[in-house]
Design an enzyme around this catalytic site. Sequence first.
Site, PDB file in Angstrom:
ATOM      1  CE  LYS A  82       1.532   4.675   6.698  1.00  0.00           C
ATOM      2  NZ  LYS A  82       0.944   3.947   6.715  1.00  0.00           N
ATOM      3  CG  ASP A  90       0.438   0.705   5.385  1.00  0.00           C
ATOM      4  OD1 ASP A  90       0.321  -1.006   6.263  1.00  0.00           O
ATOM      5  OD2 ASP A  90       0.051   1.520   5.592  1.00  0.00           O
ATOM      6  CD  GLU A 112       1.676   1.325   9.047  1.00  0.00           C
ATOM      7  OE1 GLU A 112       2.220   2.086   8.711  1.00  0.00           O
ATOM      8  OE2 GLU A 112       0.039   1.717   8.739  1.00  0.00           O
ATOM      9  CE  LYS A 118      -4.077   4.806   9.418  1.00  0.00           C
ATOM     10  NZ  LYS A 118      -4.390   4.129   8.898  1.00  0.00           N
ATOM     11  CG  ASP A 172      -2.639   0.981  10.549  1.00  0.00           C
ATOM     12  OD1 ASP A 172      -3.716   1.573  11.724  1.00  0.00           O
ATOM     13  OD2 ASP A 172      -2.555   0.990   9.462  1.00  0.00           O
ATOM     14  CD  GLU A 199      -2.174   8.375   2.569  1.00  0.00           C
ATOM     15  OE1 GLU A 199      -0.827   7.883   3.008  1.00  0.00           O
ATOM     16  OE2 GLU A 199      -2.907   7.381   3.066  1.00  0.00           O
ATOM     17  NE  ARG A 203      -7.309   6.178   8.665  1.00  0.00           N
ATOM     18  CZ  ARG A 203      -8.616   4.733   9.635  1.00  0.00           C
ATOM     19  NH1 ARG A 203      -8.325   5.300  10.121  1.00  0.00           N
ATOM     20  NH2 ARG A 203      -8.432   4.003   8.255  1.00  0.00           N
ATOM     21  CB  SER A 204      -6.219   7.281   2.499  1.00  0.00           C
ATOM     22  OG  SER A 204      -7.679   6.851   2.851  1.00  0.00           O
ATOM     23  CD  GLN A 240      -2.323   1.467   2.186  1.00  0.00           C
ATOM     24  OE1 GLN A 240      -3.013   0.638   2.722  1.00  0.00           O
ATOM     25  NE2 GLN A 240      -2.214   1.453   3.651  1.00  0.00           N
TER      26      GLN A 240
HETATM   27  P1  PGA Z   1      -6.647   4.581   5.429  1.00  0.00           P
HETATM   28  O1  PGA Z   1      -4.423   3.448   4.961  1.00  0.00           O
HETATM   29  O2  PGA Z   1      -6.141   5.504   6.405  1.00  0.00           O
HETATM   30  O3  PGA Z   1      -6.605   4.532   4.204  1.00  0.00           O
HETATM   31  O4  PGA Z   1      -6.919   3.416   6.343  1.00  0.00           O
HETATM   32  C1  PGA Z   1      -3.782   4.313   5.492  1.00  0.00           C
HETATM   33  C2  PGA Z   1      -2.784   3.072   6.631  1.00  0.00           C
HETATM   34  O5  PGA Z   1      -3.057   2.058   6.457  1.00  0.00           O
HETATM   35  O6  PGA Z   1      -1.963   3.912   7.427  1.00  0.00           O
HETATM   36 ZN    ZN Z   2      -1.621   1.490   7.715  1.00  0.00          ZN
END
Ligand code: PGA
Ligand code: ZN
Length: 431
Positions: A388, A242, A285, A337, A312, A207, A366-367, A165
């Site tokens: 991050k 990640d 991650e 998060k 995560d 992102e 977050r994304s 990812q």
């Molecule tokens: P997400 O992913 O904010 O789209 O859930 C970000 C991450 O996995 O760190």
């Molecule tokens: Zn993640």
Amino acid sequence: MADDGTIGAVRAHRIWDSRGRPTVEVEVELADGTIGRGIAPAGASRGEHEAIDLRDGGEAHGGQGVRAAVDNVHREIAPALVGRDALDQAGIDRGLIALDGTPNLARLGGNATIATSMAVLHAAAALRGVPLWRHLAGGCEASLPMPEIQVFGGGAHAGRRLDVQDLLAMPLDAASFDEALSMCADVYHAAGAIMASRGRLAGVADEGGWWPDFASNEQAIATLAEAIERSGHAGRVAISLDVAASEFFADGRYRLALDGREHDTDGWIEAMLRWIDRYPIASIEDPVSERDRAGMAAFTRAAGDRIQVIGDDFLVTSAARVEAAIAEGCCNAVLVKPNQAGTITGALEALERARDAGWGTIVSARSGETEDTTIVHLAVGWNAGQLKVGSFARSERMAKWNEGLRIERSTPGLRFAGRDALPACAARRTR
Ligand code: PGA
Ligand code: ZN
């Protein structure tokens, strides 16, 4: 009754995030007119056990509407908060969780509660007339975090064009936050130039990382290593991945669509160990699925003495899950998060539990994001050590990096956490 921090009003609105989707903004007004604001971010590759992001469903906005969450703030949260002291963050956050009454904030919505919790926090800092990070630090140590900056997007942030990812740069040799960003900018642009020279430059993912037009997952990692070389920072910048492995795990198998391969847990761990041997990787991650607890323990045993192993989706910013992972030998770092926990206090508890165990702690966006820069202050004020925020493009990301620069410039003597923010084994990777 506190004449200072008494909450006078709580208002919520629908605003829009970086993917053009609805999200919740909450405004808390204190009796003296002081205002604090918080905006809920949104994930695309969510952990099963995170606080629920309440959406309306139906036709409008692809089902992503937040009318119910906004109504919940007005109907239930506001009456419960008016008259309370905004300086009592922990009490207010506990009250939100009790008011909801479900284990995952499914009734009021984690998006409603996190935006409220953030707004209360901002109002309290504004009341005290100090920057948010300083309010959070109290008298304790604060520091500017080591950034992890995405260079290539993938997974759910890039139409699954790549299975892994995020491919990120960690400027381990930087001596300041300013230098760290400057090194990452060099790597980011070197990567773009490489993609352009191959005729593979195709814009950016959710992102802001370059779109991952690669023939294999390993080619993406090799290209990031090449970009680090080209940037002139070889040996000074490490790679962080990640994997977000829950996204391509089913029935005990890891299926890498781009590579046309599938592995059982052991085979998948061996594949990642080969990557660690070949490339300057300092951190991974979610290497395995959030459901593969034995796999996480096995990976941590195999690699946790060389690299940072971050949970995560596996930990979902939950102090209880961090505790269980410590007991099982899973991970050596936690991604924090705030919206996974649903409150600021819940996020802090997860961070503190991890820190007490000597783990790395990384505050994360977050994304789906906005111009809200709260997480930068959390990383600094909580002395998290790492941050991050996605890539080095798109203003919802740059707003955060630039906020970190403002904090650094305004506070001479504030320590930059640097490589020591990583678990000791990982900090040695580029030394
Ligand atoms: P997400 O992913 O904010 O789209 O859930 C970000 C991450 O996995 O760190
Ligand atoms: Zn993640």
